[in-house]
Write an enzyme that holds these catalytic residues in place. Structure first.
Site, PDB file in Angstrom:
ATOM      1  N   LYS A 181      30.523  31.331  29.026  1.00 12.52           N
ATOM      2  CA  LYS A 181      31.553  30.320  28.797  1.00 12.52           C
ATOM      3  C   LYS A 181      32.732  30.660  29.701  1.00 12.52           C
ATOM      4  O   LYS A 181      33.430  31.661  29.472  1.00 12.52           O
ATOM      5  CB  LYS A 181      32.036  30.287  27.345  1.00 12.52           C
ATOM      6  N   GLU A 257      36.708  43.992  28.612  1.00  7.72           N
ATOM      7  CA  GLU A 257      37.612  44.212  29.747  1.00  7.72           C
ATOM      8  C   GLU A 257      38.900  43.471  29.416  1.00  7.72           C
ATOM      9  O   GLU A 257      38.959  42.253  29.509  1.00  7.72           O
ATOM     10  CB  GLU A 257      36.973  43.682  31.028  1.00  7.72           C
ATOM     11  N   CYS A 291      44.810  41.644  35.973  1.00  9.43           N
ATOM     12  CA  CYS A 291      44.898  42.664  34.917  1.00  9.43           C
ATOM     13  C   CYS A 291      45.280  44.025  35.486  1.00  9.43           C
ATOM     14  O   CYS A 291      45.611  44.935  34.731  1.00  9.43           O
ATOM     15  CB  CYS A 291      43.558  42.785  34.219  1.00  9.43           C
ATOM     16  N   GLU A 388      52.419  42.942  29.040  1.00  3.39           N
ATOM     17  CA  GLU A 388      51.787  42.581  30.311  1.00  3.39           C
ATOM     18  C   GLU A 388      52.497  41.337  30.854  1.00  3.39           C
ATOM     19  O   GLU A 388      52.496  40.289  30.221  1.00  3.39           O
ATOM     20  CB  GLU A 388      50.316  42.289  30.068  1.00  3.39           C
TER      21      GLU A 388
HETATM   22  N1  NAD Z   1      40.249  43.975  32.201  1.00  4.28           N
HETATM   23  C1  NAD Z   1      39.855  43.020  33.013  1.00  4.28           C
HETATM   24  O1  NAD Z   1      38.905  43.158  33.811  1.00  4.28           O
HETATM   25  C2  NAD Z   1      40.590  41.699  32.993  1.00  4.28           C
HETATM   26  C3  NAD Z   1      40.333  40.806  34.040  1.00  4.28           C
HETATM   27  C4  NAD Z   1      41.015  39.569  34.026  1.00  4.28           C
HETATM   28  C5  NAD Z   1      41.913  39.253  33.008  1.00  4.28           C
HETATM   29  N2  NAD Z   1      42.124  40.164  32.010  1.00  4.28           N
HETATM   30  C6  NAD Z   1      43.084  39.873  30.952  1.00  4.28           C
HETATM   31  O2  NAD Z   1      42.952  38.512  30.514  1.00  4.28           O
HETATM   32  C7  NAD Z   1      44.241  38.018  30.123  1.00  4.28           C
HETATM   33  C8  NAD Z   1      44.540  36.734  30.854  1.00  4.28           C
HETATM   34  O3  NAD Z   1      43.475  35.833  30.729  1.00  4.28           O
HETATM   35  P1  NAD Z   1      43.520  34.679  29.642  1.00  4.28           P
HETATM   36  O4  NAD Z   1      44.915  34.239  29.408  1.00  4.28           O
HETATM   37  O5  NAD Z   1      42.510  33.664  30.007  1.00  4.28           O
HETATM   38  O6  NAD Z   1      43.014  35.480  28.364  1.00  4.28           O
HETATM   39  P2  NAD Z   1      42.528  34.872  26.970  1.00  4.28           P
HETATM   40  O7  NAD Z   1      42.095  36.027  26.196  1.00  4.28           O
HETATM   41  O8  NAD Z   1      43.519  33.923  26.393  1.00  4.28           O
HETATM   42  O9  NAD Z   1      41.234  33.971  27.361  1.00  4.28           O
HETATM   43  C9  NAD Z   1      40.127  34.574  27.947  1.00  4.28           C
HETATM   44  C10 NAD Z   1      38.891  33.751  27.576  1.00  4.28           C
HETATM   45  O10 NAD Z   1      38.745  33.785  26.170  1.00  4.28           O
HETATM   46  C11 NAD Z   1      38.613  32.466  25.657  1.00  4.28           C
HETATM   47  N3  NAD Z   1      39.160  32.463  24.310  1.00  4.28           N
HETATM   48  C12 NAD Z   1      40.453  32.406  23.934  1.00  4.28           C
HETATM   49  N4  NAD Z   1      40.553  32.451  22.588  1.00  4.28           N
HETATM   50  C13 NAD Z   1      39.279  32.521  22.105  1.00  4.28           C
HETATM   51  C14 NAD Z   1      38.689  32.584  20.795  1.00  4.28           C
HETATM   52  N5  NAD Z   1      39.435  32.577  19.697  1.00  4.28           N
HETATM   53  N6  NAD Z   1      37.333  32.655  20.701  1.00  4.28           N
HETATM   54  C15 NAD Z   1      36.569  32.666  21.812  1.00  4.28           C
HETATM   55  N7  NAD Z   1      37.056  32.610  23.070  1.00  4.28           N
HETATM   56  C16 NAD Z   1      38.396  32.537  23.201  1.00  4.28           C
HETATM   57  C17 NAD Z   1      39.351  31.600  26.638  1.00  4.28           C
HETATM   58  O11 NAD Z   1      38.874  30.278  26.564  1.00  4.28           O
HETATM   59  C18 NAD Z   1      38.980  32.269  27.953  1.00  4.28           C
HETATM   60  O12 NAD Z   1      37.722  31.809  28.374  1.00  4.28           O
HETATM   61  C19 NAD Z   1      45.234  39.111  30.478  1.00  4.28           C
HETATM   62  O13 NAD Z   1      45.539  39.877  29.347  1.00  4.28           O
HETATM   63  C20 NAD Z   1      44.485  39.953  31.496  1.00  4.28           C
HETATM   64  O14 NAD Z   1      44.939  41.281  31.548  1.00  4.28           O
HETATM   65  C21 NAD Z   1      41.491  41.386  31.988  1.00  4.28           C
HETATM   66  O1  LIG Z   2      42.334  40.502  36.843  1.00  2.12           O
HETATM   67  C1  LIG Z   2      41.393  41.199  36.795  1.00  2.12           C
HETATM   68  C2  LIG Z   2      40.474  41.490  37.933  1.00  2.12           C
HETATM   69  O2  LIG Z   2      39.522  42.401  37.477  1.00  2.12           O
HETATM   70  C3  LIG Z   2      41.251  41.972  39.109  1.00  2.12           C
HETATM   71  S1  LIG Z   2      40.287  42.587  40.409  1.00  2.12           S
HETATM   72  O3  LIG Z   2      40.088  41.491  41.387  1.00  2.12           O
HETATM   73  O4  LIG Z   2      38.976  43.054  39.867  1.00  2.12           O
HETATM   74  O5  LIG Z   2      41.067  43.710  40.983  1.00  2.12           O
END
Ligand code: NAD
Ligand SMILES: O=C[C@H](O)CS(=O)(=O)O
Length: 487
Positions: A181, A257, A291, A388
């Site tokens: 998804k 992640e 992230c 963050e």
């Molecule tokens: N660690 C990593 O590799 C990594 C990489 C990219 C982003 N992030 C983190 O993601 C966040 C930003 O992304 P975002 O705003 O899309 O995050 P988010 O958690 O709001 O959403 C991520 C995904 O989860 C889904 N989602 C949201 N609520 C849900 C629920 N209740 N049930 C099921 N699915 C749900 C969203 O539709 C989306 O597809 C930041 O905190 C960032 O640090 C982490």
């Molecule tokens: O935002 C999260 C991604 O994992 C960043 S990266 O492109 O893998 O560095």
């Protein structure tokens, strides 16, 4: 209309069991370009029922894929890699249209995504087991590795292609069927990957994309359906905790992640120009929406003024604009809501005594645009020390000693990426070992690649993606005890 060399890549239906389908309800949701607010596409809005059918199709398709010889799986993944690379320009245009990042960054993301498919097409052949020295004359111990089974994933909008590739590549390589998804803000990149998966010959039911706005309903099906053996999530820590708890009811194998709060430490023995370059790219890539972005820039007092001067001069040279404009360094943020959240963190810091070294902020370019900000004299009493930022705001903190820097850096519930600049081998060893993070960039601001284990500790998640470790999350270890050997 988005101009593509291969228009077939722009899909609005979801891809389940080798079929392109509409929502049962016929409903659609709009995907908009954050730079202009214009509608890019109206995408079928699937829900729990369609998700359940995708899981059932994946479960039915699993045995044939599991039993496909690994070299055959490897060849199919390699074909997929070749197709992604061949379609880089179109895939990048789709990505920029729905996410907003500069086209150059989008192309980098496509190549980065493909690198995981390439890497795991090779790792597919290396899911080694063990033969263990016999504990007795009459038995032998053998360990084999087998695919964990039906895998579901939910991913964020900030890297709409790479975050899925980093999961589906090891899953398919290990022999697992996969249902993804994507974020509702950016489903088009995932759907384009499915077009190329179909062309590469990935069998029906093995790679499925379920796009829909009702994330909680889709997620509830993925995390509760007993046919699902593995759930992998990339996103915020808050949502990760919720989904992890939902998976506990059926004891699914999970990878998480999650969020970050990266310290970026500049010691007084750093090569300052290199530290400035590293801080700029780490902070402002994807308009600060990664992230692993530098979230707290800690500068030792002896070089603070020099660093602040060089860093702010470089920030003032950054160009804010539409990602399709070749001169753009920073595109829009994903939504106006994201802009408001970042602005509230800046306002809190200024009210508590921070100084605006580069004012930036909301821009007349549009509701999603936020010009880069640099704040000086920031302290750990300000909200952006613990939260963050996920936007183009660089807070500068001053520290005196190495011990103070490491203590400040570790003063966070997160533990994903961290960075520091020093040329002293003793300091490099002490600080690298002292930082409580899954990843440490030493004299480097961009560290992610498919050959290295990506992941965090504490509330930044569990598991590693990429590297020789990445496929392990999609394999089960089975112990075989061969008895009666002495007869
Ligand atoms: N660690 C990593 O590799 C990594 C990489 C990219 C982003 N992030 C983190 O993601 C966040 C930003 O992304 P975002 O705003 O899309 O995050 P988010 O958690 O709001 O959403 C991520 C995904 O989860 C889904 N989602 C949201 N609520 C849900 C629920 N209740 N049930 C099921 N699915 C749900 C969203 O539709 C989306 O597809 C930041 O905190 C960032 O640090 C982490
Ligand atoms: O935002 C999260 C991604 O994992 C960043 S990266 O492109 O893998 O560095």
């Amino acid at each position: 209309m988005l101009e593509l060399t291969n228009p077939a890549l722009l899909r609005t239906q979801s891809y389940i069991n080798g079929q392109w389908i509409n929502a049962d309800s016929g409903a659609t949701f709009e995907v908009t370009d954050p730079a202009t607010g214009k509608v890019v596409a109206a995408v079928s809005d699937l829900g729990a029922d369609e998700t359940r059918r995708a899981i059932e199709a994946a479960a039915a398709a699993w045995p044939a894929w599991r039993d496909t010889p690994v070299k055959e799986r490897a060849k199919i993944l390699r074909r997929w890699y070749d197709l992604v690379i061949a379609n880089t320009d179109d895939l990048a245009r789709i990505l920029t249209a729905e996410q907003g990042k500069p086209l150059s960054e989008a192309k980098t993301e496509i190549v980065y995504s493909a690198s995981y498919i390439e890497w795991f097409s090779e790792e597919a052949k290396r899911a080694y087991g063990d033969v263990i020295a016999p504990p007795a004359r009459d038995r032998r111990i053998v360990v084999i590795k087998q695919p964990v089974g039906v895998t579901c994933s939910i991913t964020p909008w900030n890297f709409p292609c790479a975050m899925i590739a980093r999961k589906m590549a090891p899953a398919l390589a290990a022999g697992c069927p996969f249902i993804a998804k994507p974020a509702q803000e950016t489903p088009l990149s995932a759907l384009a990957l499915a077009v190329l998966a179909e062309e590469a010959g990935i069998p029906a039911g093995i790679f499925n994309i379920v796009a829909g706005e009702n994330a909680p309903a889709i997620g509830a099906e993925m995390t509760s359906n007993p046919l699902v053996r593995k759930f992998t999530f990339t996103g915020s820590t808050a949502v990760g905790k919720l989904l992890q708890a939902q998976c506990a009811q059926t004891m699914k194998k999970t990878s998480m992640e999650l969020g970050g709060n990266a310290p970026f430490i500049v010691f007084d023995d750093a090569q300052l120009d290199e530290a400035v370059k590293g801080a700029i790219i780490s902070k402002y890539r994807n308009a600060g929406q990664t992230c692993v972005c530098a979230n707290r820039i800690l500068v030792q007092e002896g070089v603070y003024e020099a660093f602040a001067s060089q860093f702010t001069a470089a920030v003032k040279n950054l160009t804010l604009g539409n990602g399709f404009d070749g001169h753009t360094d920073l595109g829009p943020m994903i939504t106006a809501k994201a802009v408001n959240k970042v602005e509230s963190l800046v306002e809190d810091a200024l009210q508590k005594g921070a100084q605006a070294l580069v004012a930036g902020g909301p821009s007349s370019l549009g509701d999603c645009f936020y010009a880069p900000v640099v704040l000086g004299d920031v302290t750990d009493q300000m909200n952006l020390f613990t939260e963050e930022i996920f936007g183009p705001v660089a807070p500068l903190y001053k520290f005196s000693t190495e011990e103070e820097a490491v203590r400040m850096a570790n003063d966070s519930k997160f533990g994903l990426a961290s960075y520091f600049y020093s040329r002293d081998i003793g300091r490099i060893s002490r600080v690298a070992e002292g930082l409580e993070y899954g990843m440490v960039g030493i004299n480097e601001g961009i560290i992610s690649n498919e050959m290295a284990p990506f992941g965090g500790v504490k509330e930044s998640g569990q598991g590693r993606e990429g590297s020789k470790y990445g496929i392990g999350d999609y394999l089960e270890i089975k112990y075989l005890c061969l008895g009666g050997i002495d007869k």
